[in-house]
Design a protein around this motif. Structure first.
Motif, short mmCIF file in Angstrom:
data_model
loop_
_atom_site.label_atom_id
_atom_site.label_comp_id
_atom_site.label_asym_id
_atom_site.label_seq_id
_atom_site.Cartn_x
_atom_site.Cartn_y
_atom_site.Cartn_z
N GLN A 18 81.60 42.36 25.30
CA GLN A 18 80.33 42.67 24.65
C GLN A 18 80.60 43.68 23.53
O GLN A 18 81.46 44.53 23.65
N LEU A 19 79.80 43.56 22.48
CA LEU A 19 79.83 44.57 21.41
C LEU A 19 79.29 45.88 21.96
O LEU A 19 78.58 45.89 22.97
N PRO A 20 79.59 47.01 21.29
CA PRO A 20 79.05 48.29 21.76
C PRO A 20 77.53 48.23 21.89
O PRO A 20 76.89 47.58 21.07
N PRO A 21 77.02 48.82 22.94
CA PRO A 21 77.69 49.76 23.84
C PRO A 21 78.55 49.09 24.91
O PRO A 21 79.26 49.77 25.65
N GLY A 22 78.52 47.78 25.01
CA GLY A 22 79.37 47.07 25.95
C GLY A 22 78.97 47.24 27.40
O GLY A 22 77.92 47.78 27.72
N PRO A 52 72.22 38.85 25.29
CA PRO A 52 72.94 37.76 24.62
C PRO A 52 73.30 38.08 23.17
O PRO A 52 74.22 37.48 22.61
N THR A 53 72.62 39.05 22.56
CA THR A 53 72.90 39.37 21.15
C THR A 53 74.22 40.13 20.99
O THR A 53 74.75 40.19 19.87
#
Length: 179
Positions: free
Chosen positions: A63-67, A138-139
């Motif tokens: 996942q992108l931050p913050p993960g 999901p983003t």
């Protein structure tokens, strides 16, 4: 409960205390106070549970931050759990490690943000439960190719069964160019 180091200094195995006798076993799969005593100060917000058939490969996901920090365990069957360091400035960038998680070894793996994660099912089926520190969004969900040539993970399965999503993920190099 014990923490056991891995080849990555911030990825840990967590081994619960297991009490077995002729009736079966008992263990605390998670204890906030025990995790804090081990130095893990995470707040887990969501539990996930999946079931997959033999030769399924799920991943590599992140996942992108913050993960999400993940605490993964196998409750039924046997999996080959994979962690890949995808932090470009890390000395371990593009390195991977695998650990066999089974219903009988009770081992869990703690995976921090900055790593991609996946697993292959080695038994007829397997069930995996994992705690995460953020809710599913999901983003910010991303993935890289399960068979990325620059990483060369040994999945320990022939003819893997993959989702359409996992078949179409970009390589790590492609991802880094488009991110």
């Amino acid at each position: 409960m014990q923490k056991i180091p891995t080849k990555f200094p911030d990825v840990w195995l967590v081994q619960p205390d297991v009490f077995e006798d002729e009736r079966g076993f008992f263990l605390e799969s998670y204890s906030q106070i025990k995790m804090e005593k081990l130095g893990f100060n995470y707040t887990f917000l969501q539990d996930n549970h999946s079931k997959s058939i033999k030769n399924t490969v799920r991943g590599l996901h992140f996942q992108l931050p913050p993960g999400q920090v993940k605490l993964v365990r196998c409750t039924k069957g046997k999996i080959w759990d994979i962690v890949v360091d995808i932090r470009p400035k890390s000395p371990h960038f593009r390195k991977w490690m695998g650990i066999e998680l089974t219903e009988n070894n009770y081992t869990q793996i703690l995976i921090p943000v900055g790593y991609a994660h996946g697993f292959a099912v080695l038994s007829d089926f397997a069930e995996i439960e994992y705690k995460v520190t953020n809710y599913y969004d999901p983003t910010i969900e991303r993935g890289i190719q399960w068979n990325d040539k620059s990483i060369e993970v040994d999945w320990k399965v022939e003819n893997p069964i993959l989702s359409k999503r996992d078949m179409n993920n970009p390589s790590l190099s492609q991802y880094l160019k488009i991110k």
